[in-house]
Design a protein around this motif. Structure first.
Motif: not given
Length: 152
Positions: A46-50, A104-107, A113-115
């Motif tokens: 998901l991060i890479v997609s964003e 996207g940057l918020v996601i 941060a969750e990780c």
């Protein structure tokens, strides 16, 4: 595993490259020992997609390619960066702004941060920017056999 591993790919700034970036990163991480069905793998997808989507959509055709870099240091920290040649740095939108995109940057920031990681945005010497994340690297150990039992 080696103390330091690196991988990189340059992709055209095209919507189809988002999927290619995601696949490249996950395939590389699987080679480095990350289970493809782990929570971390899903989060990284998901991060890479964003990150890749931002590199394609927000460069307004002024960055013909973008680069995805991965680095793993001493089995402790994973860094993933996406670099494009557009000089505009991403801006954080106020929470009250009602838009269909621009989140996207918020996601990315929230997932990182969750990780237990962090997000960075840096200008490049060539006039573009790199948006990168750094995450703790915690690959589960190989399943151990029960004491006294042998594998068949």
């Amino acid at each position: 595993m080696a103390d330091h591993l690196e991988a990189s790919v340059i992709l055209p700034s095209d919507p189809a490259s988002v999927r290619a970036a995601r696949s490249y990163v996950v395939d590389t991480l699987v080679e480095w020992g990350l289970p493809s069905d782990s929570d971390v793998a899903h989060t990284v997808r998901l991060i890479v997609s964003e990150l890749a989507t931002n590199a394609v959509q927000h460069t307004f055709g002024q960055s013909p390619t973008f680069t995805v870099d991965l680095a793993l240091d001493r089995d402790e920290r994973l860094r993933i960066g996406v670099t494009d040649s557009h000089p505009r740095l991403p801006k954080r939108l106020p929470a009250a702004v009602q838009q269909d995109n621009g989140r996207g940057l918020v996601i990315i920031r929230w997932l990182t941060a969750e990780c237990g990681g962090k997000l960075r945005v840096r200008p490049t010497r060539a006039g573009g920017k790199t948006v990168s994340i750094e995450l703790p690297w915690a690959v589960p150990a190989e399943p151990a056999t029960a004491a006294g039992q042998q594998e068949p």
